[in-house]
Write an enzyme that holds these catalytic residues in place. Structure first.
Site, PDB file in Angstrom:
ATOM      1  N   SER A  10       0.827  -1.200   0.000  1.00 47.31           N
ATOM      2  CA  SER A  10       0.000   0.000   0.000  1.00 47.31           C
ATOM      3  C   SER A  10       0.866   1.257   0.000  1.00 47.31           C
ATOM      4  CB  SER A  10      -0.934   0.007   1.216  1.00 47.31           C
ATOM      5  OG  SER A  10      -0.195   0.203   2.384  1.00 47.31           O
TER       6      SER A  10
ATOM      7  N   ARG B 251       0.576   3.361  -3.404  1.00 47.58           N
ATOM      8  CA  ARG B 251      -0.162   4.624  -3.237  1.00 47.58           C
ATOM      9  C   ARG B 251       0.624   5.771  -3.874  1.00 47.58           C
ATOM     10  NH1 ARG B 251      -0.172   4.844   1.728  1.00 47.58           N
ATOM     11  NH2 ARG B 251      -2.231   3.950   2.109  1.00 47.58           N
TER      12      ARG B 251
ATOM     13  N   ASN C  83      -0.554   7.696  -7.338  1.00 48.53           N
ATOM     14  CA  ASN C  83      -0.838   9.128  -7.335  1.00 48.53           C
ATOM     15  C   ASN C  83       0.024   9.877  -8.319  1.00 48.53           C
ATOM     16  OD1 ASN C  83      -2.792  10.338  -5.285  1.00 48.53           O
ATOM     17  ND2 ASN C  83      -1.856   8.651  -4.170  1.00 48.53           N
TER      18      ASN C  83
END
Lengths: 292, 156
Positions: A220, A224, A228
């Site tokens: 994660s 992440r 992004n």
């Protein structure tokens, strides 16, 4: 489209997604077994694992060296003259350290901050600078590299490369494992992932649950940041494809400006999230005898 | 877009930079910050102490001034008393001196009067003698009547 070699929008976008890859040419290739730069996206793809993204890794190390150089200068001046009234850069670095120190202290109850706090500082500033590269116009440096230096591919935003973000995340993960074992002993660590949350009679179930939970942390963390920044970069690239006519070009200019302004929020936010989560995960590794 | 050796390169770089930050950057800056914090705390404490000292000194100074003022008033009072006393004494002395002088003068005058009376008495005796001579147209034996005349003169 600023970059002139490509003819179609698809080519343009595809070109922007290829790293400058140095690796071992696969067997069956005319240069099979040799090491060298890939001359196309498919060649880079074919190199598989035995390759290095020279551009993103180079920018990543370069950025870290860049800010560490200034940090080191501040540290030297601080060591020489600790009582001086801080000005300029030293002020900036000191406030940053102060903020991060306070944050780490609030999350991390263990008294030994000697490793975690500098790590948090490094992560925050590094990821911040990596993300910041996204605000450089997408074609500026690749264009210079292509026509000035003859480098065909150049990706300058390290955090759009999953290797970089996962590299950071796996480093943090290895620290989690290391500190877990150091704090609780190997037995304690294994007990923690075996006997929680349902007691020893459901050991395989516990193990599966805890291992998934453990592995979810680096995944994660890394994905992440990658997701992004990659999506943001993609949007910049798509906006760049709009520079074809006056009206659409003006619209593109407006969109690029708006997206850049929005991105100013994303850059420090993602750096901050990455840092805070790393600290929280490490704090959990230090937590002893936690009762679920 | 594939995972490759870059991953390990990044991990190595991460550990190197974290180590660098931990060894070469974080400790000196934090140490300097702590040192400065201590210095500021010390400075504040010194200022606090100085303020207290100042107020104490001020109080002491006010006390001293009050005391000095009291002493001065006392001295002035004493001086005033002393001067009044001296004036009083001088007056008294002057009065005494005057009285003494007056007494001396009176004595002098009385003596003068006595002397004048004495001489007058003698003159009167002589004049009486002369008068008597003239009246008797003869020589009076002065020596024979002297005693009588002396008595007469003493009776005057």
């Amino acid at each position: 489209m600023a970059s002139g070699f490509e003819t179609t929008t698809e080519d343009y976008i595809a070109h922007h997604l290829v790293n400058a890859t140095f690796g071992r040419f696969p067997d069956g290739h005319e240069r099979g077994g040799e090491w060298g730069f890939a001359s196309s996206g498919t060649e880079a793809e074919a190199m598989g694992f035995m390759a290095i993204h020279v551009d993103t890794l180079g920018w990543s190390i370069g950025l870290a060296a860049f800010f560490m150089f200034f940090f080191r200068r501040v540290a030297v001046s601080a060591a020489e003259n600790p009582a001086a009234i801080p000005t300029g850069l030293r002020n900036l670095v000191e406030s940053l350290i102060d903020i991060i120190d306070g944050l780490v202290r609030s999350v991390f109850k263990h008294p030994d901050l000697s490793y975690v706090a500098p790590m948090a500082l490094t992560i925050f500033v590094w990821v911040f600078f990596m993300n910041l590269m996204d605000l450089v116009p997408v074609d500026l440096i690749p264009y210079i590299a292509q026509y000035g230096l003859g480098i065909e591919y150049m990706k300058i935003v390290p955090s759009t490369d999953p290797n970089i973000t996962m590299g950071l995340a796996l480093s943090v993960f290895s620290l989690i494992i290391f500190f877990s074992i150091r704090q609780k002993g190997l037995g304690g660590f294994l007990a923690e992932i075996s006997f929680h949350p349902f007691g020893k009679w459901l050991l395989p179930f516990n193990l599966a649950l805890e291992v998934v939970g453990l592995l979810a942390k680096p995944v994660s963390l890394g994905l992440r940041l990658f997701g992004n920044l990659f999506s943001a970069e993609m949007i910049f690239i798509l906006i760049a494809t709009m520079y074809t006519g006056l009206v659409i070009g003006l619209l593109g200019g407006f969109l690029q400006f708006a997206w850049a302004v929005f991105h100013i929020l994303v850059v420090p936010l993602q750096a901050f999230i990455f840092m805070v989560l790393s600290v929280v995960y490490l704090a959990q590794a230090f937590d002893e005898g936690e009762a679920h | 877009m594939n995972i490759n050796l870059t991953l390990f390169g990044q991990m190595l770089a991460f550990f190197f930079f974290v180590w660098f930050c931990m060894r070469m950057v974080w400790p000196p800056i934090v140490a300097a910050m702590v040192a400065r914090q201590e210095q500021i705390a010390e400075g504040l404490e010194t200022a606090e102490r100085a303020k207290k000292d100042l107020s104490l000194a001020q109080k002491r100074a006010t006390d001293e001034i009050k005391k000095a003022r009291g002493e001065a008033a006392e001295i002035i009072e004493q001086a005033r008393k002393r001067s009044a006393q001296m004036i009083e004494e001088a007056k008294r002395e002057a009065r005494e001196e005057g009285e003494r002088l007056k007494a001396a003068a009176t004595t002098d005058v009385q003596q003068e009067v006595q002397r004048a009376k004495e001489s007058l008495r003698k003159e009167v005796a002589t004049l009486a003698m002369l008068g008597a001579e003239r009246i008797l147209e003869r020589d009076v034996d002065a020596a024979a009547h002297a005693e009588m005349l002396e008595r007469l003169a003493a009776d005057l």
